[in-house]
Design a protein around this motif. Structure first.
Motif, PDB file in Angstrom:
ATOM      1  N   THR A 283       0.834  -1.129  -0.193  1.00 22.25           N
ATOM      2  CA  THR A 283      -0.010   0.115  -0.005  1.00 22.25           C
ATOM      3  C   THR A 283       0.997   1.155   0.057  1.00 22.25           C
ATOM      4  OG1 THR A 283      -1.713   1.214   1.226  1.00 22.25           O
ATOM      5  CG2 THR A 283      -0.184  -0.069   2.298  1.00 22.25           C
ATOM      6  N   SER A 284       0.350   2.315  -0.477  1.00 25.41           N
ATOM      7  CA  SER A 284       1.119   3.747  -0.242  1.00 25.41           C
ATOM      8  C   SER A 284       0.698   4.430   0.685  1.00 25.41           C
ATOM      9  CB  SER A 284       0.882   4.295  -2.016  1.00 25.41           C
ATOM     10  OG  SER A 284      -0.771   4.599  -1.784  1.00 25.41           O
ATOM     11  N   THR A 285      -0.238   3.982   1.613  1.00 23.42           N
ATOM     12  CA  THR A 285      -0.967   4.970   2.725  1.00 23.42           C
ATOM     13  C   THR A 285      -1.083   4.034   4.050  1.00 23.42           C
ATOM     14  OG1 THR A 285      -3.065   3.699   2.220  1.00 23.42           O
ATOM     15  CG2 THR A 285      -2.759   5.590   0.879  1.00 23.42           C
ATOM     16  N   GLY A 286       0.159   3.538   4.216  1.00 26.41           N
ATOM     17  CA  GLY A 286       0.408   3.082   5.736  1.00 26.41           C
ATOM     18  C   GLY A 286      -0.458   2.070   5.998  1.00 26.41           C
ATOM     19  N   ILE A 287      -2.019   2.252   6.283  1.00 26.04           N
ATOM     20  CA  ILE A 287      -3.121   1.036   6.206  1.00 26.04           C
ATOM     21  C   ILE A 287      -3.617   0.906   4.996  1.00 26.04           C
ATOM     22  CG2 ILE A 287      -4.884   0.302   7.336  1.00 26.04           C
ATOM     23  CD1 ILE A 287      -3.905   1.539   9.829  1.00 26.04           C
ATOM     24  N   CYS A 288      -3.641  -0.559   4.534  1.00 26.88           N
ATOM     25  CA  CYS A 288      -4.242  -0.509   2.963  1.00 26.88           C
ATOM     26  C   CYS A 288      -5.585  -0.232   3.028  1.00 26.88           C
ATOM     27  CB  CYS A 288      -3.954  -1.838   2.483  1.00 26.88           C
ATOM     28  SG  CYS A 288      -4.988  -3.190   3.224  1.00 26.88           S
ATOM     29  N   GLY A 289      -6.317   0.089   1.907  1.00 27.59           N
ATOM     30  CA  GLY A 289      -7.544   0.418   1.545  1.00 27.59           C
ATOM     31  C   GLY A 289      -8.593  -0.774   2.290  1.00 27.59           C
ATOM     32  N   VAL A 290      -8.176  -1.647   2.173  1.00 25.30           N
ATOM     33  CA  VAL A 290      -9.201  -3.051   2.550  1.00 25.30           C
ATOM     34  C   VAL A 290      -9.181  -3.122   4.082  1.00 25.30           C
ATOM     35  CG1 VAL A 290      -9.597  -5.581   2.570  1.00 25.30           C
ATOM     36  CG2 VAL A 290      -9.051  -4.357   0.514  1.00 25.30           C
ATOM     37  N   CYS A 291      -8.126  -2.848   4.887  1.00 30.89           N
ATOM     38  CA  CYS A 291      -8.182  -2.719   6.089  1.00 30.89           C
ATOM     39  C   CYS A 291      -8.745  -1.491   6.621  1.00 30.89           C
ATOM     40  CB  CYS A 291      -6.555  -2.723   6.591  1.00 30.89           C
ATOM     41  SG  CYS A 291      -5.884  -4.447   6.394  1.00 30.89           S
TER      42      CYS A 291
END
Lengths: 308, 65
Positions: A283-291
């Motif tokens: 992911t590019s955002t620390g916590i992924c979109g699904v999480c």
């Protein structure tokens, strides 16, 4: 109408190829197209384990059967979406198919993972098809990596690919245009993704499924009524009818002349990926979109008085 | 009389007469590769003739997400 190859009565008319086949010659044609895709794009190397995403539809089940007949080491993966009106039937078709053909199957249940699609639809304010696709892709990749598969295969056909390319082009979405194609190499925590049916139309995979006695889950998803891809497919069906061969020409031309240019743009833009702090997926955002979806659904479900 | 069952719409139509599969496809607003036209265990091509008493299954092929 006669078969172009053996002159027996034809069963499968293919105006795009200005031809028609009997069922035996069609089987050889279908296999030839899959082998050509694998060979031309280096989709599967000898000895590699292939995870095949199985929805229960004609494309994924046809792909699974054809790859197994070609001798590849295949395992099916079905994501049970937890939609009461459709998921049990889809799962039953997949399980029955794999049992009939002696094929390995792994099932991920989104209810057990705390993210059933009805809850996503209820609690998340974004198009459900987009969220559902994201969740499925997440689990396809996660299972592939965790269980040691080198390759993740999906049943996308030529119509799917052309509709998607068309949608991406309408938006000039450089990110998606930079890597759309029959092979996306493994990198940055992603397994290699392949689409061995990309040279075959939806009609052709439907013929293959019928002629091989594959029982498919054909009922549309109860949530997919406004899927824009269906409208794009109709537009392309009109174009193909007026100008046979347009679809493969558009797609092949993009692979040769369009994709490299967009890939260069993306290379210069450069997005850095790192493992999700929660599940380890890239992911590019620390916590992924699904999480993040999972967290939001859990919070809103807990606050919903109807679910107390 | 020809009986036509359309999937996945689960619609049944009866037609007095259609000479060929192509005529049936036009009546249903379908192009050649929009649907499988099935009689028994056989796929039909547009030039195949339909006869009285035929039971035809029309299986549309566009998947919906």
């Amino acid at each position: 109408m006669k078969c172009r190859k053996c002159k027996a009565p034809a069963e499968i008319p293919l105006p795009s190829h200005n031809t028609a086949f009997c069922r035996d010659c069609f089987a050889a044609y279908f296999t030839g197209q899959v082998e050509k895709a694998i060979r031309r794009h280096g989709l599967i190397n000898p000895g590699e384990r292939v995870l095949v995403a199985l929805s229960g539809g004609k494309d994924s089940l046809s792909l699974m059967l054809e790859l197994s007949r070609l001798g590849y080491d295949v395992t099916g993966l079905h994501v049970d979406l937890g939609i009461p009106a459709s998921s049990p039937a889809a799962r039953a078709k997949v399980a029955g198919f794999c049992e009939l053909h002696g094929l390995k199957l792994r099932v991920v249940e989104l209810i057990k993972e705390g993210l059933p699609i009805p809850d996503v639809k209820r609690y998340i304010n974004r198009p459900i098809c987009s969220a559902c696709g994201k969740i499925k892709r997440h689990w396809f990749n996660r299972v592939a990596l965790e269980d040691g598969f080198q390759v993740l295969a999906t049943g996308h056909n030529l119509d799917d690919e052309v509709a998607r390319l068309f949608a991406n082009t309408l938006r000039w979405d450089a990110g998606y245009l930079s890597d759309q194609g029959p092979c996306l190499n493994a990198e940055n925590g992603f397994a290699r993704k392949i689409k061995p049916l990309y040279r075959l139309s939806e009609f052709e995979t439907a013929c293959y499924a019928f002629l091989n006695g594959i029982e498919i889950h054909s009922a549309p998803c109860p949530y997919s009524g406004k899927a824009s891809f269906t409208g794009h497919k109709r537009l392309w069906a009109d174009l193909e009818h007026q100008s046979p061969g347009s679809k493969i020409s558009f797609y092949d031309g993009f692979l040769k002349r369009g994709r490299p240019a967009f890939a260069q743009v993306e290379l210069e833009a450069g997005v850095t990926l790192a493992p999700c702090e929660s599940c380890g997926s890239p992911t590019s955002t620390g916590i992924c979109g699904v999480c993040r979806l999972g967290i939001a659904v859990r919070e809103r479900r807990a606050a919903d008085p109807e679910r107390q | 009389m020809i009986t036509v069952f359309v999937e996945p719409d689960n619609e049944t139509h009866t037609f007095e007469r259609h000479n060929t599969v192509l005529m049936l496809q036009k009546r249903l607003g379908l192009r050649v590769n929009d649907a499988l036209i099935i009689r028994g265990g056989t796929l039909l091509t547009p030039d195949d003739r339909l006869i009285d008493g035929d039971e035809i299954r029309v299986r549309k092929v566009i998947s919906r997400g």
